[in-house]
Design a protein around this motif. Sequence first.
Motif, PDB file in Angstrom:
ATOM      1  N   SER A  50       0.852  -1.038   0.096  1.00  0.00           N
ATOM      2  CA  SER A  50       0.139   0.086  -0.071  1.00  0.00           C
ATOM      3  C   SER A  50       0.783   1.301  -0.038  1.00  0.00           C
ATOM      4  CB  SER A  50      -1.005   0.095   1.245  1.00  0.00           C
ATOM      5  OG  SER A  50      -0.285   0.110   2.429  1.00  0.00           O
ATOM      6  N   VAL A  51       0.258   2.261  -0.393  1.00  0.00           N
ATOM      7  CA  VAL A  51       0.963   3.763  -0.470  1.00  0.00           C
ATOM      8  C   VAL A  51       0.041   4.649  -0.085  1.00  0.00           C
ATOM      9  CG1 VAL A  51       0.679   4.186  -2.908  1.00  0.00           C
ATOM     10  CG2 VAL A  51       2.541   5.187  -1.790  1.00  0.00           C
ATOM     11  N   THR A  52       0.184   5.626   0.725  1.00  0.00           N
ATOM     12  CA  THR A  52      -0.292   6.753   1.077  1.00  0.00           C
ATOM     13  C   THR A  52      -0.143   8.013   0.197  1.00  0.00           C
ATOM     14  OG1 THR A  52       1.051   7.667   2.711  1.00  0.00           O
ATOM     15  CG2 THR A  52      -0.289   5.984   3.625  1.00  0.00           C
ATOM     16  N   SER A  53      -1.081   8.926   0.010  1.00  0.00           N
ATOM     17  CA  SER A  53      -0.846  10.036  -0.627  1.00  0.00           C
ATOM     18  C   SER A  53       0.482  10.588  -0.228  1.00  0.00           C
ATOM     19  CB  SER A  53      -2.068  11.125  -0.582  1.00  0.00           C
ATOM     20  OG  SER A  53      -2.300  11.534   0.801  1.00  0.00           O
ATOM     21  N   GLY A  54       0.929  10.696   0.847  1.00  0.00           N
ATOM     22  CA  GLY A  54       2.132  11.310   1.478  1.00  0.00           C
ATOM     23  C   GLY A  54       3.456  10.554   1.000  1.00  0.00           C
ATOM     24  N   GLY A  55       3.122   9.313   0.400  1.00  0.00           N
ATOM     25  CA  GLY A  55       4.159   8.564  -0.204  1.00  0.00           C
ATOM     26  C   GLY A  55       5.039   7.453   0.800  1.00  0.00           C
ATOM     27  N   SER A  56       4.126   7.323   2.011  1.00  0.00           N
ATOM     28  CA  SER A  56       4.351   6.146   2.761  1.00  0.00           C
ATOM     29  C   SER A  56       4.003   4.879   2.261  1.00  0.00           C
ATOM     30  CB  SER A  56       3.820   6.437   4.211  1.00  0.00           C
ATOM     31  OG  SER A  56       4.316   7.557   5.053  1.00  0.00           O
ATOM     32  N   THR A  57       5.002   3.859   2.373  1.00  0.00           N
ATOM     33  CA  THR A  57       4.706   2.502   1.717  1.00  0.00           C
ATOM     34  C   THR A  57       4.657   1.511   2.775  1.00  0.00           C
ATOM     35  OG1 THR A  57       6.775   2.154   1.386  1.00  0.00           O
ATOM     36  CG2 THR A  57       5.554   3.153  -0.588  1.00  0.00           C
ATOM     37  N   ASN A  58       4.022   0.376   2.637  1.00  0.00           N
ATOM     38  CA  ASN A  58       3.819  -0.759   3.585  1.00  0.00           C
ATOM     39  C   ASN A  58       3.964  -1.905   2.522  1.00  0.00           C
ATOM     40  OD1 ASN A  58       3.567  -2.010   6.090  1.00  0.00           O
ATOM     41  ND2 ASN A  58       1.315  -2.514   5.309  1.00  0.00           N
ATOM     42  N   TYR A  59       4.566  -3.121   2.749  1.00  0.00           N
ATOM     43  CA  TYR A  59       4.749  -4.390   1.963  1.00  0.00           C
ATOM     44  C   TYR A  59       4.659  -5.612   2.884  1.00  0.00           C
ATOM     45  CZ  TYR A  59       7.062  -1.472  -1.325  1.00  0.00           C
ATOM     46  OH  TYR A  59       7.144  -0.381  -2.456  1.00  0.00           O
ATOM     47  N   SER A  70       4.315   2.341  -6.030  1.00  0.00           N
ATOM     48  CA  SER A  70       4.355   3.617  -6.302  1.00  0.00           C
ATOM     49  C   SER A  70       2.883   4.423  -7.036  1.00  0.00           C
ATOM     50  CB  SER A  70       5.388   4.112  -7.374  1.00  0.00           C
ATOM     51  OG  SER A  70       4.884   3.603  -8.690  1.00  0.00           O
ATOM     52  N   SER A  71       3.082   5.645  -6.500  1.00  0.00           N
ATOM     53  CA  SER A  71       1.529   6.192  -7.023  1.00  0.00           C
ATOM     54  C   SER A  71       1.872   7.391  -7.941  1.00  0.00           C
ATOM     55  CB  SER A  71       0.813   6.708  -5.727  1.00  0.00           C
ATOM     56  OG  SER A  71       1.160   7.386  -5.083  1.00  0.00           O
TER      57      SER A  71
END
Length: 122
Positions: A50-59, A70-71
């Motif tokens: 997942s990725v947030t609008s702020g760019g934080s990612t989780n795997y 990426s988004s």
Amino acid sequence: QVQLVESGGGLVQPGESLRLSCRASGSIFSINTMGWYRQAPGKPRELTASVTSGGSTNYADSVQGRFTISSDNAKNAEYLQMNGLKPEDTAVYYCYAAGVRSNRFAYGRDFWGQGTQVAVSS
């Protein structure tokens, strides 16, 4: 309303790569989080990345170091670059969007794509 459309699935051999894309359309002002779940036959759906609008990612641990999410906030789109694919990555991959707002209200629900099949086999 909001629609999510995925693309990029297919059949590859172990060790090869695929890139999944997902684009959200409709009355959208912002999306807080986009991501991918996957579901293999006979198994529960699991969060992959997942990725947030702020760019934080989780795997998920199983894809850490091999997959990159990426988004593109301006396009309401997300991408999942999958490298070093393994047979155990075989699943239907579902795009989702959470925390979606129009310019007037929050939808108050998550949205899902129809799923795209990824098959890894020699």
